[in-house]
Design an enzyme around this catalytic site. Structure first.
Site, short mmCIF file in Angstrom:
data_model
loop_
_atom_site.label_atom_id
_atom_site.label_comp_id
_atom_site.label_asym_id
_atom_site.label_seq_id
_atom_site.Cartn_x
_atom_site.Cartn_y
_atom_site.Cartn_z
N HIS A 186 0.82 -1.21 0.00
CA HIS A 186 0.00 0.00 0.00
C HIS A 186 0.85 1.26 0.00
O HIS A 186 0.67 2.16 0.82
CB HIS A 186 -0.96 0.00 1.20
CG HIS A 186 -2.21 0.78 0.91
ND1 HIS A 186 -3.13 1.08 1.86
CD2 HIS A 186 -2.68 1.32 -0.23
CE1 HIS A 186 -4.12 1.76 1.33
NE2 HIS A 186 -3.87 1.93 0.05
N HIS A 221 -2.80 1.69 12.71
CA HIS A 221 -2.32 1.06 11.46
C HIS A 221 -2.77 -0.40 11.50
O HIS A 221 -3.96 -0.69 11.60
CB HIS A 221 -0.81 1.25 11.38
CG HIS A 221 -0.17 0.92 10.06
ND1 HIS A 221 -0.87 0.58 8.94
CD2 HIS A 221 1.15 0.87 9.70
CE1 HIS A 221 -0.01 0.35 7.94
NE2 HIS A 221 1.23 0.52 8.38
N HIS A 260 -9.62 6.53 6.82
CA HIS A 260 -8.34 6.21 6.16
C HIS A 260 -7.63 7.51 5.84
O HIS A 260 -8.27 8.48 5.46
CB HIS A 260 -8.59 5.40 4.87
CG HIS A 260 -7.39 4.64 4.41
ND1 HIS A 260 -6.40 5.23 3.68
CD2 HIS A 260 -7.01 3.36 4.62
CE1 HIS A 260 -5.47 4.34 3.43
NE2 HIS A 260 -5.79 3.19 4.00
N ARG A 269 -10.77 -1.96 -2.00
CA ARG A 269 -10.45 -3.34 -1.60
C ARG A 269 -11.53 -3.93 -0.69
O ARG A 269 -11.65 -5.15 -0.54
CB ARG A 269 -9.11 -3.38 -0.86
CG ARG A 269 -7.93 -2.95 -1.71
CD ARG A 269 -6.70 -2.76 -0.85
NE ARG A 269 -6.91 -1.73 0.16
CZ ARG A 269 -6.08 -1.48 1.17
NH1 ARG A 269 -5.00 -2.20 1.34
NH2 ARG A 269 -6.35 -0.51 2.03
N ASP A 311 -9.43 -3.19 7.49
CA ASP A 311 -9.30 -3.87 8.78
C ASP A 311 -10.66 -4.20 9.40
O ASP A 311 -10.76 -5.12 10.21
CB ASP A 311 -8.48 -3.02 9.75
CG ASP A 311 -7.03 -2.95 9.33
OD1 ASP A 311 -6.44 -4.01 9.11
OD2 ASP A 311 -6.52 -1.84 9.18
#
Ligand code: COA
Length: 372
Positions: A186, A221, A260, A269, A311
């Site tokens: 990424h 993260h 994000h 995604r 996530d």
């Protein structure tokens, strides 16, 4: 000094890269030009790693050779195994993984060889051996002996075999493999940047991976996938979502799994991983968890206009696959090791020391009085 301060390096273009492109306007992540979700649907994680490292997808012969080398590098030596087994069960799995990478670096005679060939070899070694380490750690926490790797299984199948002693349904393996591809790379995210900073000082690849692992551990993260499941446990019941969310937002706290730094209108995604989660939830009795998941996602969109990040789907997915919650972030490492090592090679190839400056806002110059 009158320099503009870019706290968090927000919007700062720190270097060029040919590895991946993050286009927030088109909600797109491209690996070497290929959309990451398309790779995840049609190609394996090993093909993706080969692409990230070399710039092209492998042909059949290249893939066969790459696969054979990966399978041959899966074993860990007995000294590393006993060191890992000696660590406290209270230690976080990311600390265990970071320690294992440190030891691999300390014992590899080629650690100081920074040639691209040696770095790729070390990258492949880590890509092959990290699943063995993570599976061992998952088992020891349950009081179970390690299961050695099998070289007749693909990387994801073998990982399930080593972690649980069995290869699950095809759909579960496929969901895991898809998650590996989607998490593989990424661009200049925090952990990759940390790895590049370490490389920029001419430190070695293992040290760069330790730096990346350390940065990934945090909840803002990679640690978010663990935090997502802990959040569901804290809320306790879908009916409690609204009250919990109101209190959380009023306190100024972040809701894990949302938002994000780059994608402000959703992440391309997520739908593919979400579909995998739904499939695995059907297979593994996750209907209640999915209801919970949808309620919180709906409430966040309504109250904050924020959409889930990757996530948010990964946490429940890994939970339904049978992993303990603290193991989730090491699973992220099993994927991102491909991206980190690609960036280490790229950084070293045209290296510039990464060393920003700060605007000083402390006390003005003053004299040191002599001590009498
Ligand atoms: N929960 C609640 N509010 C959030 C939020 C979240 N998860 N993410 C962003 N916001 C809000 C901030 O409070 C801020 O609101 P304000 O302008 O009213 O103060 C605004 O959105 C901008 O947030 P900011 O933290 O400045 O954006 P960022 O680009 O620095 O942060 C993240 C990006 C990922 C660190 C952030 O969205 C976050 O902390 N998410 C939760 C952790 C997570 O899921 N991390 C995994 C990332 S893939």
């Amino acid at each position: 000094m009158s320099e503009n301060v870019h706290r968090g390096l927000v919007g700062v273009v720190a270097d060029t890269t040919e590895i991946s492109d993050v286009d927030p306007d088109h909600n797109l992540l491209l690996y070497r030009g290929y959309p990451a979700p398309e790779l995840a649907e049609h190609r394996s994680f090993l093909e993706t790693a080969f692409l990230l490292w070399t710039g092209e997808l492998p042909d059949a012969d290249e893939l066969a050779a790459f696969t054979a080398r990966e399978r041959a590098l899966r074993h860990i030596d007995p000294a590393l195994e006993s060191m890992l087994l000696s660590l406290p069960h209270t230690s976080h799995p990311m600390d265990v993984l970071r320690t294992a990478v440190s030891r691999l670096g300390a014992t590899d005679p080629a650690t100081g060889d920074a040639s691209p060939e040696s770095s790729r070899e070390k990258g492949l070694r880590l890509l092959a051996v990290l699943p063995t380490i993570v599976a061992l750690d998952q088992r020891r926490r349950r009081g179970l002996d390690p299961i050695p790797p099998r070289d007749d299984l693909g990387r994801s199948e073998n990982f399930f075999h080593m972690a649980f002693g069995a290869v699950p349904e095809d759909d579960v393996v496929r969901a895991f493999e898809i998650s590996m591809v989607l998490f593989a790379e990424h661009s200049f995210n925090a952990s990759t940047f940390a790895a590049r900073v370490a490389t920029s000082t001419r430190s070695d690849l293992y040290s760069a991976v330790v730096a990346g692992t350390s940065a990934l551990k945090g909840a803002l993260h990679g640690g978010a996938n663990q935090a997502v499941m802990e959040q569901f446990a804290e809320i306790g019941d879908p009916d409690a979502v609204d009250d919990w969310l109101t209190a959380r937002l009023e306190a100024g706290d972040k809701v894990m799994g949302f938002g994000h730094r780059v994608y402000k209108r959703g992440d391309s995604r997520v739908p593919l991983l979400h579909a995998q989660l739904r499939r695995v939830a059907e297979l593994r009795g996750g209907r209640d968890l999915m209801a919970f998941y949808e309620v919180l996602a709906g409430a966040m969109l309504r109250d904050k206009g924020l959409r889930p990040n990757l996530d948010y789907a990964a946490g429940p997915l890994y939970h339904l696959m049978g992993f303990d919650t603290p193991m989730f972030t090491p699973l992220f490492v099993l994927a991102r090791i491909a991206g980190w090592t690609a960036h280490v090679v790229e950084q070293a190839s045209e290296n510039v020391l990464i060393r920003p400056i700060a605007r000083y806002e402390g006390k003005a110059r003053r004299e040191v009085s002599a001590v009498h």
